[in-house]
Design a protein around this motif. Structure first.
Motif, PDB file in Angstrom:
ATOM      1  N   ILE A 220       3.479  40.678   9.889  1.00 26.35           N
ATOM      2  CA  ILE A 220       3.519  39.231  10.105  1.00 26.35           C
ATOM      3  C   ILE A 220       4.682  38.865  11.027  1.00 26.35           C
ATOM      4  CG2 ILE A 220       3.783  36.970   9.002  1.00 26.35           C
ATOM      5  CD1 ILE A 220       2.669  38.252   6.432  1.00 26.35           C
TER       6      ILE A 220
ATOM      7  N   SER B  48       6.786  36.019  11.902  1.00 23.95           N
ATOM      8  CA  SER B  48       7.044  34.778  11.177  1.00 23.95           C
ATOM      9  C   SER B  48       7.439  33.613  12.072  1.00 23.95           C
ATOM     10  CB  SER B  48       8.153  35.009  10.142  1.00 23.95           C
ATOM     11  OG  SER B  48       7.856  36.126   9.339  1.00 23.95           O
TER      12      SER B  48
ATOM     13  N   PHE C 119      -0.523  39.305  12.096  1.00 23.94           N
ATOM     14  CA  PHE C 119      -0.551  37.844  12.027  1.00 23.94           C
ATOM     15  C   PHE C 119       0.413  37.266  13.063  1.00 23.94           C
ATOM     16  CE2 PHE C 119      -2.048  39.383   8.009  1.00 23.94           C
ATOM     17  CZ  PHE C 119      -3.051  38.493   7.630  1.00 23.94           C
TER      18      PHE C 119
ATOM     19  N   LEU D 195      -2.247  31.354   6.046  1.00 21.49           N
ATOM     20  CA  LEU D 195      -1.766  32.718   5.834  1.00 21.49           C
ATOM     21  C   LEU D 195      -2.102  33.245   4.440  1.00 21.49           C
ATOM     22  CD1 LEU D 195      -0.201  35.243   6.686  1.00 21.49           C
ATOM     23  CD2 LEU D 195       1.918  34.056   6.075  1.00 21.49           C
TER      24      LEU D 195
ATOM     25  N   ALA E 160       7.271  41.476   7.176  1.00 17.97           N
ATOM     26  CA  ALA E 160       7.479  40.196   7.852  1.00 17.97           C
ATOM     27  C   ALA E 160       8.759  40.258   8.673  1.00 17.97           C
ATOM     28  CB  ALA E 160       7.538  39.054   6.845  1.00 17.97           C
TER      29      ALA E 160
ATOM     30  N   THR F 182       6.675  34.860   2.267  1.00 19.94           N
ATOM     31  CA  THR F 182       5.921  36.114   2.174  1.00 19.94           C
ATOM     32  C   THR F 182       6.529  37.038   1.125  1.00 19.94           C
ATOM     33  OG1 THR F 182       5.247  35.956   4.497  1.00 19.94           O
ATOM     34  CG2 THR F 182       5.094  38.123   3.458  1.00 19.94           C
TER      35      THR F 182
END
Length: 383
Positions: free
Chosen positions: A7, A9, A40, A79, A93, A104
């Protein structure tokens, strides 16, 4: 087959064609090693959607619609819903100073999923308003993140020291890699002919965002001093950003000759420009790693840069590049002129490519990540 998520962020947008996206480069190689990987990122078109890529489509890239919060923070309402629809063995993350990273870590604790903090940031924000955000963040959320974080991977030795200062532990240093996929289908371009640069002129090259931390005015001051003593050189300055107009005006005001501005070049159009340049100049005050630095080295364009976190880990001074410990234009110009005069730029460029090929391509780096991820997953499973 282990299933992991990577991820990003922060709310900083990234370009598919003009930027080496580290998470995607890592994910593609992890997929080759047998993992299923979801990445992501902030959406590039203000909606949430996904794409498949990698070997056997084992990589899913989720582009998330999000809300931008001051301080490069992002909140992504879709998410958790996507995370809930998948079973993850591990979630990583990015950076300690992001609200999404904290959220997260809380999600992973609740769901019993292994969490890894991936750290590139290596100093607190320098801007006044961001310092205030940082202070509030550290006061209110840092303890929560630290409590939920058993494993950290730092991109550089500087990032590791930063995490240690913030009292994180169990920190491994694994650098990022360079993905060559965006350079495939290289579009051959004769830049000297296209721009109008004589064959006898040395090309100094800059590629990147035109912003304060990259010191574009300083870059032009350095080039002007080089030009005063070496007329057979020019600078090609590639990039867009908030300071572009200021730089244009500065060049006109100072009557700096042979400056060629290019707003944007797709990555598959960059190789010939890198190859044609004598020296890549990156006068950045703050550089988490420097993907563009590794690109230049891979294409045998030796670099001159400041002693920021990424450069000091990657570049061996005077061997495969040049590291400066100051922002004194006279000294930068003197160093550039010395290497142009002694014709050793090509030699540095060759050594730089050798280093990137051996140590900094994703197939090599991802194996280190794979080993660390499996160790975390399987060690936790034994408990």
């Amino acid at each position: 087959m282990y299933h992991i998520a990577l991820i990003r962020s922060a709310s900083s947008a990234v370009s598919k064609s003009g930027y080496n996206i580290q998470e995607i480069g890592m994910a593609k190689e992890l997929a080759k090693l047998g993992m299923q990987v979801d990445v992501f990122l902030i959406s590039d078109r203000n909606e949430t959607y996904s794409e498949k890529t990698g070997v056997e489509d084992r990589v899913t890239v989720y582009w998330l619609k999000g809300i931008k919060i001051p301080g490069q923070q992002g909140y992504y309402r879709d998410l958790n819903k996507i995370l809930d629809n998948n079973h993850y063995d591990l979630i990583q993350a990015l950076d300690d100073s992001q609200i999404t990273t904290v959220l997260t870590s809380l999600y992973c604790k609740k769901k019993g999923i292994k969490f890894v903090l991936w750290q590139g940031m290596y100093e607190n924000y320098p801007e006044k308003y961001k310092r205030m955000i940082q202070y509030l963040f550290d006061w209110s959320l840092l303890k929560i993140l630290r409590k939920n974080t058993k494993y950290c991977i730092a991109k550089t030795t500087s990032a590791k020291k930063y995490l240690e200062m913030k009292k994180f532990s169990n920190i491994s240093v694994i650098p990022v890699g360079l993905e060559l996929g965006n350079f495939s289908n290289n579009r051959k371009i004769d830049y000297r002919k296209k721009i109008g640069i004589p064959n006898n002129q040395n090309i100094l090259l800059y590629v990147g965002k035109v912003e304060e931390r990259r010191k574009p005015i300083f870059c032009m001051d350095v080039y002007q001093k080089v030009k005063e003593k070496c007329d057979d050189c020019c600078i090609v300055y590639v990039g867009k950003g908030p300071m572009l107009e200021t730089v244009h005006n500065y060049v006109k005001e100072k009557n700096i000759k042979d400056v060629h501005f290019i707003d944007r070049i797709a990555q598959n159009e960059l190789p010939d420009l890198y190859n044609e340049s004598s020296l890549f100049i990156l006068p950045t005050r703050y550089e988490i790693f420097g993907m563009v630095l590794m690109e230049a080295m891979y294409f045998e364009s030796p670099v001159i840069t400041y002693k920021a976190a990424g450069p000091i880990d990657v570049v061996e001074n005077e061997i495969d590049g040049i590291i400066m410990d100051n922002f004194e234009a006279d000294k930068w110009a003197e160093k550039i002129l010395y290497h142009l005069k002694n014709n050793d730029c090509k030699k540095m460029g060759i050594k730089g490519k050798e280093k990137i090929m051996k140590k900094y391509l994703w197939p090599y780096i991802a194996k280190k990540n794979y080993k660390k991820f499996v160790e975390i997953i399987e060690n936790e499973m034994e408990k």
